[in-house]
Motif scaffolding. Structure first.
Motif, PDB file in Angstrom:
ATOM      1  N   THR A  20      94.198  23.099  95.176  1.00  0.00           N
ATOM      2  CA  THR A  20      95.300  22.294  95.711  1.00  0.00           C
ATOM      3  C   THR A  20      94.835  21.489  96.913  1.00  0.00           C
ATOM      4  O   THR A  20      95.172  20.304  97.058  1.00  0.00           O
ATOM      5  CB  THR A  20      96.484  23.197  96.101  1.00  0.00           C
ATOM      6  N   THR A  24      94.755  17.468  96.601  1.00  0.00           N
ATOM      7  CA  THR A  24      95.639  16.784  97.544  1.00  0.00           C
ATOM      8  C   THR A  24      94.858  15.733  98.318  1.00  0.00           C
ATOM      9  O   THR A  24      95.329  14.603  98.525  1.00  0.00           O
ATOM     10  CB  THR A  24      96.274  17.794  98.517  1.00  0.00           C
ATOM     11  N   THR A  35     102.694  14.173  94.924  1.00  0.00           N
ATOM     12  CA  THR A  35     102.723  15.412  94.137  1.00  0.00           C
ATOM     13  C   THR A  35     101.523  15.543  93.196  1.00  0.00           C
ATOM     14  O   THR A  35     101.497  16.430  92.333  1.00  0.00           O
ATOM     15  CB  THR A  35     104.014  15.468  93.303  1.00  0.00           C
ATOM     16  N   TYR A  38      99.895  18.898  92.251  1.00  0.00           N
ATOM     17  CA  TYR A  38     100.728  19.806  91.457  1.00  0.00           C
ATOM     18  C   TYR A  38     100.963  19.261  90.049  1.00  0.00           C
ATOM     19  O   TYR A  38     101.096  20.027  89.098  1.00  0.00           O
ATOM     20  CB  TYR A  38     102.055  20.048  92.183  1.00  0.00           C
ATOM     21  N   ASP A  39     100.979  17.961  89.928  1.00  0.00           N
ATOM     22  CA  ASP A  39     101.208  17.346  88.616  1.00  0.00           C
ATOM     23  C   ASP A  39     100.081  17.641  87.639  1.00  0.00           C
ATOM     24  O   ASP A  39     100.303  17.674  86.423  1.00  0.00           O
ATOM     25  CB  ASP A  39     101.355  15.824  88.760  1.00  0.00           C
TER      26      ASP A  39
END
Length: 206
Positions: A20, A24, A35, A38-39
């Motif tokens: 993550t 990110t 996002t 997370y997508d």
């Protein structure tokens, strides 16, 4: 013959937090949606890179993720080795299906030399043409261990992975390591917090 089919990141190894952070940063540097990290959870590298139109960006990101994976840690979740050994002792086939590529798997093998020996088959992202939530990976894993997918249990932590397991026809156990248990209950046949205290008899009750 029954089998247990496992996702890797977020199920076997506690690495989703590190990914993550990485994705990110990539999303921010390349102007993706907030996002983005997370997508893409549960999808393979080929699918992720296809979201970047420039070949130069794709190559740059590919090098960045491999450099990152070479130095990151892959801690195993508590209880997972005991559960895998119990499954094999009880006569179950076991398989690993990961969206990771072979380069990442070589880094994993260096840190945990005996881990992959606990699986009768390993399916990587390079062995399938469709990414999760498509069921191809789990159907391939079931075929490799010689088991009807309807006699398989899939262990997944991501929404895309759980959907892939459900589409395959397997029974799906959500592992609440990266997503809230309440959200997973809407999608999985059962949800567990982890493998400590979880055994074969509990799995068969699903």
């Amino acid at each position: 013959m029954k089998a247990a089919l496992f996702d890797l990141d977020g199920v076997i190894v506690d690495s989703e937090g590190a990914y993550t952070v990485f994705w990110t940063s990539v999303g921010r540097d390349y102007g993706c949606a907030p996002t983005f990290a997370y997508d893409i959870k549960g999808t393979n590298l080929t699918d992720i890179l296809s979201r970047f139109p420039l070949e130069s960006d794709r190559e740059e990101i590919r090098h960045k993720i491999h450099d990152y994976e070479q130095t990151m840690k892959y801690p195993l979740f508590p209880g997972v080795i005991d559960f895998l050994e119990e499954l094999r002792g009880a006569g179950f086939r076991t398989a690993l299906y990961t969206s990771s590529d072979n380069t990442k798997m070589s880094f994993l093998r260096c840190q945990h030399p005996t881990l992959l020996s606990l699986f009768d088959a390993v399916v990587t992202g390079s062995m399938v043409t469709e990414s999760k939530p498509h069921p191809e990976g789990y159907l391939t894993a079931a075929a490799l261990v010689g088991c009807d997918i309807r006699d398989c249990y899939v262990f997944e932590d991501s929404y895309q992975g759980i959907e892939a397991g459900r589409r395959s026809g397997a029974r799906v156990i959500g592992v609440a390591t990266t997503n809230p248990a309440e959200r997973l209950k809407e999608k999985a046949d059962r949800v567990i917090d982890g493998f400590v205290g979880f055994d074969v008899h509990s799995m068969l009750d699903v």
